[in-house]
Design an enzyme around this catalytic site. Structure first.
Site, short mmCIF file in Angstrom:
data_model
loop_
_atom_site.label_atom_id
_atom_site.label_comp_id
_atom_site.label_asym_id
_atom_site.label_seq_id
_atom_site.Cartn_x
_atom_site.Cartn_y
_atom_site.Cartn_z
N SER A 1 -23.81 70.35 44.91
CA SER A 1 -23.40 69.38 43.90
C SER A 1 -24.34 68.19 43.93
O SER A 1 -24.96 67.88 44.94
CB SER A 1 -21.98 68.92 44.18
N ASP B 1 2.26 79.67 41.60
CA ASP B 1 2.28 81.12 41.72
C ASP B 1 1.20 81.54 42.74
O ASP B 1 0.04 81.14 42.60
CB ASP B 1 1.95 81.70 40.32
N GLU C 1 -22.79 68.28 55.23
CA GLU C 1 -22.38 67.14 54.42
C GLU C 1 -21.13 66.53 55.02
O GLU C 1 -20.39 65.82 54.36
CB GLU C 1 -22.20 67.52 52.96
N SER D 1 -17.55 70.20 37.65
CA SER D 1 -18.41 70.75 38.70
C SER D 1 -18.69 72.24 38.45
O SER D 1 -19.76 72.75 38.75
CB SER D 1 -17.80 70.53 40.08
N THR E 1 -9.36 74.97 48.25
CA THR E 1 -10.64 75.63 48.52
C THR E 1 -11.26 75.18 49.85
O THR E 1 -12.42 75.46 50.12
CB THR E 1 -11.66 75.34 47.38
N CYS F 1 -24.09 71.35 49.33
CA CYS F 1 -24.07 72.70 49.93
C CYS F 1 -25.44 73.36 49.97
O CYS F 1 -25.63 74.36 50.68
CB CYS F 1 -23.12 73.61 49.17
N HIS G 1 -23.83 80.87 46.29
CA HIS G 1 -22.96 79.86 46.89
C HIS G 1 -21.53 80.12 46.41
O HIS G 1 -21.29 80.27 45.21
CB HIS G 1 -23.40 78.45 46.48
N ASN H 1 -14.26 77.49 51.47
CA ASN H 1 -15.61 76.95 51.29
C ASN H 1 -16.14 76.39 52.61
O ASN H 1 -15.48 75.55 53.22
CB ASN H 1 -15.56 75.83 50.22
N LYS I 1 -17.53 83.80 37.63
CA LYS I 1 -18.06 83.20 36.39
C LYS I 1 -19.60 83.28 36.38
O LYS I 1 -20.21 83.61 35.37
CB LYS I 1 -17.65 81.72 36.29
#
Ligand code: HMG
Length: 445
Positions: free
Chosen positions: A364, A31, A83, A211, A163, A120, A244, A328, A253
């Site tokens: 991370s 979707d 990275e 993560s 992402t 990051c 970030h 990202n 979140k």
């Protein structure tokens, strides 16, 4: 004490675009709203076949130097955070300096160059390094160039594929800066985690769901550590909170957790008590599980209050505008979020000089850093000089087959030579390989 911080910023996006709801979702049988509403993304930026971390970083730095009227002698330090590096010895900053030396008369032989790695968060660590270098009085009046550049590609079929992104942010760190002053206080949350890593491989091994939890846990620790040195943080202390942004849904979140934290024991908690009760306290519960359940329930209710929605819309949502269109950018992502917020303020005639940002960086592996920045008088002029809207609008929009081709072309394990989709103009481009396996670059007028 003279202020030290970011004097100017430039953003350089990869020249290709993948529409997530329109092109990616149908191919995945998903979707479209999973991307637009769930992850919060409309599109990703990709590098064309002649672009990579060096071209994007050098192009951002070149634009910044031109706009600020700088010469190589004005720069005492070039740090690249990435990275996506392709060499375990020679740093990307040497390639970037080599590019810039093609278009300036002087050279960067006097400049200290390096490369920073911690997923990051390395972009922010490079800012900290530059700040410390200037504060230590080692800069001899010169500025530092910090470049955060990444091609954030995942293996085809990985959950992270939606992402992806590619782009660079160049920042000039100086005394008496125009944009923001960096605070001396920082808070850290750092632990040995295996949520996202690239053990000698190009594409990451990712435990995606974990993560997300690690991001939240490290950010909470960093906020508490920041408060231990800078004092309690309250919602009215900051105009924006750029975090970030691996995808905007992640920040949604984190923002809810942050709002609960900064409103605890404040009038806002009192105000909301009639509607949703008070925040649960661990001492009121027999077990951790009961406490966590109560917390989850409280957060669900908090999320739906007008008070929270209003704070989110003014303090967080403006930081996500650019990210929604590019995906990202790993090391550059939090610096895109800062620019996005300030751009929103400029477009809405907000007077920000003297107000503060609460900046939350994350990498991370894992580490979070929270620090404050004070917006300077010259911020509006700096942000007005960005041409990011034009860059985003000019990207070539890929069909699905184009996407498959360009992903293969950038895969180090494949030997795919493809035609470029766009025609480079006034930018550095990849120009093949040298005799020792080094990459070569040239400037296209
Ligand atoms: P997934 O499993 O494909 O997606 O990948 P999902 O099923 O979890 O859905 C995503 C969201 O969309 C969910 O929202 C769904 O409910 C919602 P949530 O419940 O989480 O709020 N959704 C919908 N909403 C509206 N309409 C619909 C619909 N369908 C679903 N129809 C995952 C998600 C994050 C696992 C994946 O993208 C991934 O692995 N990403 C890479 C890792 C990552 O970005 N992690 C973030 C934290 S770590 C970090 O930030 C560091 C990093 O930048 C690297 C570094 O530091 O170097 C990644």
């Amino acid at each position: 004490m003279t202020a030290v911080g970011i004097d100017a910023v430039e953003i350089w996006t990869g020249n290709l675009k993948l529409d997530l709801p329109g092109t990616f979702a149908p191919e995945k049988g998903e979707d479209p709203e999973k991307y637009t509403k769930g992850l919060g993304l409309n599109a990703s930026s990709f590098p064309d076949s002649y672009e990579d971390i060096v071209t994007m970083g050098a192009n951002a730095a070149h634009r910044l130097m031109e706009r600020k009227g700088l010469e190589p002698d004005d720069i005492g330090r070039i740090d690249v955070a990435t990275e996506s590096a392709f060499d375990n010895s020679k740093p990307v900053s040497t390639y970037v300096a080599g590019c810039l030396e093609q278009v300036y008369e002087g050279d960067f032989h006097h400049a200290n160059k390096g490369e920073r790695k911690f997923a990051c968060i390395a972009g922010t660590q490079s800012l900290d390094d530059a700040y410390n270098w200037i504060r230590a009085g080692r800069n001899r009046g010169r500025s530092a160039l910090v470049i955060a550049t990444d091609t954030a590609l995942y293996a085809r079929g990985d959950d992270g594929e939606a992402t992806q992104g590619a782009g660079a942010v160049a920042m000039l760190i100086s005394e008496d800066p125009n944009l923001v002053e960096l605070s001396a206080e920082q808070g850290y949350g750092s632990a040995d985690e295996t949520d996202f890593l690239k053990p000698n491989q190009q594409f990451p091994s990712v435990d995606g769901k974990r993560s997300v939890q690690v991001y939240l846990a490290r950010m909470r620790e960093a906020l508490e550590d920041f408060e231990s040195v800078a004092g309690e943080v309250h919602e009215e202390d900051f105009v924006y909170a750029p975090f970030h942004t691996p995808f905007p849904g992640m920040v949604r979140k984190a923002a809810l957790l942050a709002f609960r934290h900064v409103t605890r024991d404040t009038e806002v908690e009192d105000e909301l008590a009639d509607e949703i009760g008070r925040q649960p306290r661990p001492e009121a519960f027999d077990s951790d599980d009961d406490y966590r359940d109560a917390l989850r329930e409280y957060m669900d209710l908090l999320k739906d209050t007008d008070r929270y929605a209003e704070w989110y819309d003014t303090t967080i949502d403006p930081t996500l505008t650019i990210s929604r269109e590019v995906g990202n950018w790993y090391t550059g992502s939090v610096h895109v979020a800062r620019a996005s917020a300030l751009k929103h303020a400029l477009e809405n005639d907000r007077d920000l000089a003297g107000t503060k940002l609460l900046v939350g960086s994350y990498g991370s592996g894992a580490q979070a850093e929270i620090h404050a920045e004070t917006i300077r008088e010259g911020w509006a002029e700096e942000i007005d000089a960005l041409n990011v809207d034009a860059q985003l609008a000019e990207r070539y929009e890929m069909e699905w087959a184009d996407y498959e081709e360009i992903h293969d072309a950038h895969n180090h394990e494949m030997d795919v030579d493809i035609e470029e989709f766009t025609t480079p103009s006034e930018e550095f481009v990849f120009d093949g390989w040298g005799r020792m396996g080094e990459r070569k670059y040239r400037y296209v007028d």
